[in-house]
Scaffold this motif. Structure first.
Motif, short mmCIF file in Angstrom:
data_model
loop_
_atom_site.label_atom_id
_atom_site.label_comp_id
_atom_site.label_asym_id
_atom_site.label_seq_id
_atom_site.Cartn_x
_atom_site.Cartn_y
_atom_site.Cartn_z
N ARG A 101 -32.54 19.96 59.47
CA ARG A 101 -32.23 20.28 58.07
C ARG A 101 -33.50 20.72 57.33
O ARG A 101 -33.48 21.72 56.61
CB ARG A 101 -31.61 19.05 57.41
CG ARG A 101 -31.07 19.32 56.00
CD ARG A 101 -30.36 18.13 55.43
NE ARG A 101 -29.06 17.91 56.09
CZ ARG A 101 -28.81 16.95 56.96
NH1 ARG A 101 -29.75 16.10 57.31
NH2 ARG A 101 -27.61 16.82 57.49
N HIS A 102 -34.60 20.01 57.51
CA HIS A 102 -35.87 20.36 56.87
C HIS A 102 -36.38 21.72 57.37
O HIS A 102 -36.88 22.55 56.59
CB HIS A 102 -36.93 19.29 57.13
CG HIS A 102 -36.66 18.01 56.42
ND1 HIS A 102 -36.18 17.96 55.13
CD2 HIS A 102 -36.85 16.71 56.80
CE1 HIS A 102 -36.05 16.69 54.75
NE2 HIS A 102 -36.46 15.91 55.75
N ALA A 103 -36.27 21.94 58.67
CA ALA A 103 -36.76 23.19 59.26
C ALA A 103 -35.95 24.38 58.75
O ALA A 103 -36.51 25.44 58.43
CB ALA A 103 -36.69 23.11 60.78
N LEU A 104 -34.62 24.23 58.66
CA LEU A 104 -33.79 25.32 58.15
C LEU A 104 -34.13 25.63 56.69
O LEU A 104 -34.16 26.79 56.28
CB LEU A 104 -32.31 24.93 58.26
CG LEU A 104 -31.64 25.19 59.62
CD1 LEU A 104 -30.20 24.70 59.59
CD2 LEU A 104 -31.68 26.67 59.96
N ARG A 105 -34.37 24.57 55.89
CA ARG A 105 -34.72 24.78 54.49
C ARG A 105 -36.04 25.56 54.38
O ARG A 105 -36.16 26.46 53.54
CB ARG A 105 -34.84 23.43 53.78
CG ARG A 105 -35.03 23.56 52.26
CD ARG A 105 -35.11 22.20 51.59
NE ARG A 105 -33.86 21.47 51.75
CZ ARG A 105 -33.74 20.33 52.41
NH1 ARG A 105 -34.79 19.79 52.99
NH2 ARG A 105 -32.57 19.72 52.50
N GLN A 106 -37.00 25.22 55.23
CA GLN A 106 -38.29 25.92 55.20
C GLN A 106 -38.13 27.36 55.70
O GLN A 106 -38.70 28.29 55.14
CB GLN A 106 -39.31 25.18 56.08
CG GLN A 106 -40.68 25.85 56.10
CD GLN A 106 -41.70 25.00 56.85
OE1 GLN A 106 -41.71 23.78 56.77
NE2 GLN A 106 -42.56 25.66 57.60
N TYR A 107 -37.32 27.55 56.74
CA TYR A 107 -37.13 28.88 57.32
C TYR A 107 -36.46 29.83 56.31
O TYR A 107 -36.87 30.98 56.16
CB TYR A 107 -36.28 28.76 58.58
CG TYR A 107 -36.10 30.05 59.34
CD1 TYR A 107 -37.09 30.52 60.20
CD2 TYR A 107 -34.94 30.82 59.20
CE1 TYR A 107 -36.93 31.70 60.90
CE2 TYR A 107 -34.76 32.00 59.90
CZ TYR A 107 -35.76 32.44 60.75
OH TYR A 107 -35.60 33.62 61.45
N THR A 108 -35.42 29.32 55.62
CA THR A 108 -34.67 30.18 54.70
C THR A 108 -35.36 30.37 53.35
O THR A 108 -34.89 31.17 52.53
CB THR A 108 -33.26 29.61 54.46
OG1 THR A 108 -33.37 28.26 53.98
CG2 THR A 108 -32.45 29.66 55.74
N SER A 109 -36.45 29.64 53.09
CA SER A 109 -37.20 29.84 51.84
C SER A 109 -38.47 30.66 52.09
O SER A 109 -39.21 30.96 51.15
CB SER A 109 -37.58 28.49 51.21
OG SER A 109 -38.42 27.75 52.08
N ASN A 110 -38.68 31.03 53.36
CA ASN A 110 -39.85 31.84 53.70
C ASN A 110 -39.68 33.26 53.17
O ASN A 110 -38.58 33.80 53.10
CB ASN A 110 -40.01 31.86 55.24
CG ASN A 110 -41.29 32.54 55.66
OD1 ASN A 110 -41.34 33.76 55.76
ND2 ASN A 110 -42.31 31.74 55.92
N TRP A 111 -40.79 33.88 52.77
CA TRP A 111 -40.75 35.23 52.22
C TRP A 111 -40.12 36.23 53.21
O TRP A 111 -39.41 37.14 52.82
CB TRP A 111 -42.15 35.71 51.83
CG TRP A 111 -42.70 35.01 50.63
CD1 TRP A 111 -42.23 33.86 50.06
CD2 TRP A 111 -43.83 35.41 49.85
NE1 TRP A 111 -42.99 33.52 48.97
CE2 TRP A 111 -43.98 34.45 48.81
CE3 TRP A 111 -44.72 36.47 49.91
CZ2 TRP A 111 -45.00 34.52 47.86
CZ3 TRP A 111 -45.73 36.54 48.96
CH2 TRP A 111 -45.87 35.59 47.94
N ARG A 112 -40.40 36.05 54.50
CA ARG A 112 -39.84 36.96 55.51
C ARG A 112 -38.31 36.93 55.45
O ARG A 112 -37.65 37.97 55.52
CB ARG A 112 -40.29 36.54 56.91
CG ARG A 112 -41.76 36.72 57.20
CD ARG A 112 -42.07 36.49 58.68
NE ARG A 112 -41.49 35.27 59.21
CZ ARG A 112 -40.47 35.22 60.06
NH1 ARG A 112 -39.91 36.33 60.50
NH2 ARG A 112 -40.01 34.06 60.51
#
Length: 250
Positions: A69-80
């Motif tokens: 859950r934490h990793a997905l949140r970080q991935y989808t908030s990344n500028w890329r």
């Protein structure tokens, strides 16, 4: 095989749990390369991708649901990722298959998140520049204050000296006092008559006389300051002299 060797082998065969979100994202990119990526523009993910991941990694002891859950949140908030969230862009599942397209509402939300993220970064950079500028200004102010204090130091003020040098200076001073007393007693050495300079007319480059130990030394004014002037003697020595020690050249 000893008990210790057996225990070490078991530890080596146990799956190593991932320590942070960055490591989890790298693991997902390795397991599902058509869905997750570490470089370039990221593809929009299928809605409900978390549940698909939880099911696919149900028996994977290297990562927990909380970490996912934490990793997905970080991935989808990344500028890329936010850059790739445009209207009509295809969403993908774990196998990279298209699962619908990105709607206007979601694209607008991604654009807003990207703008806010960039604004925060710009604000942090501005704060860092302001802090650095204030630090440099404080340093410059402190240096200026020290220089001002040094330039205003009274002429002839005592300086700390090595004991041997202090002894020699004291001896030289005593000798000078003795010679001065002899001059006063000897009518063949009359006192020097000098006319004090007018401070308001004192200019840079002006020739003056500096009275040192009853002797007038010719000098050139290098700089006129608040309470004193910086001069250069004919011998080449430069020093700060209080106005009352400066006289006109006859």
């Amino acid at each position: 095989m000893t008990e210790q060797q057996t225990e070490q082998k078991e530890q080596q065969t146990e799956p190593q749990k991932l320590s942070n979100s960055k490591a989890v994202i790298a693991y997902l990119a390795e397991r599902f390369p058509l869905c997750f990526s570490l470089e370039g523009e990221a593809k929009p993910l299928k809605i409900g991708i978390f549940q698909d991941l939880a099911t696919a990694l149900e028996h994977d002891e290297t990562v927990s649901k909380t970490q996912l859950r934490h990793a997905l949140r970080q991935y989808t908030s990344n500028w890329r990722y936010l850059h790739g969230c445009k209207v009509g862009a295809a969403r993908v599942d774990l196998q990279g298959e298209s699962c619908g397209v990105l709607e206007q509402e979601h694209a607008d939300h991604a654009a807003e998140q990207l703008q806010q993220a960039k604004a925060k970064v710009a604000e942090r950079k501005a704060q860092m520049r302001a802090a650095l500028k204030a630090k440099n200004a404080e340093k410059t102010s402190a240096e200026k204050q020290r220089n001002d204090q040094a330039s205003r130091k009274p002429f002839g003020a005592p300086k700390a000296a090595h004991p041997l040098k202090a002894h020699k200076a004291h001896k030289a001073q005593s000798t000078a006092k003795g010679k001065s007393a002899v001059k006063r007693e000897n009518p063949s050495h009359p006192a020097v008559n000098l006319t004090p300079v007018k401070v308001e007319n004192l200019l840079k480059g002006q020739q003056v006389k500096v009275k040192l130990a009853e002797k007038a030394n010719r000098a050139t004014v290098l700089e006129v300051m608040k309470d004193s002037a910086r001069v250069q003697l004919q011998s080449g020595i430069m020093l700060n002299v209080a106005f009352e020690h400066l006289y006109n050249v006859e």
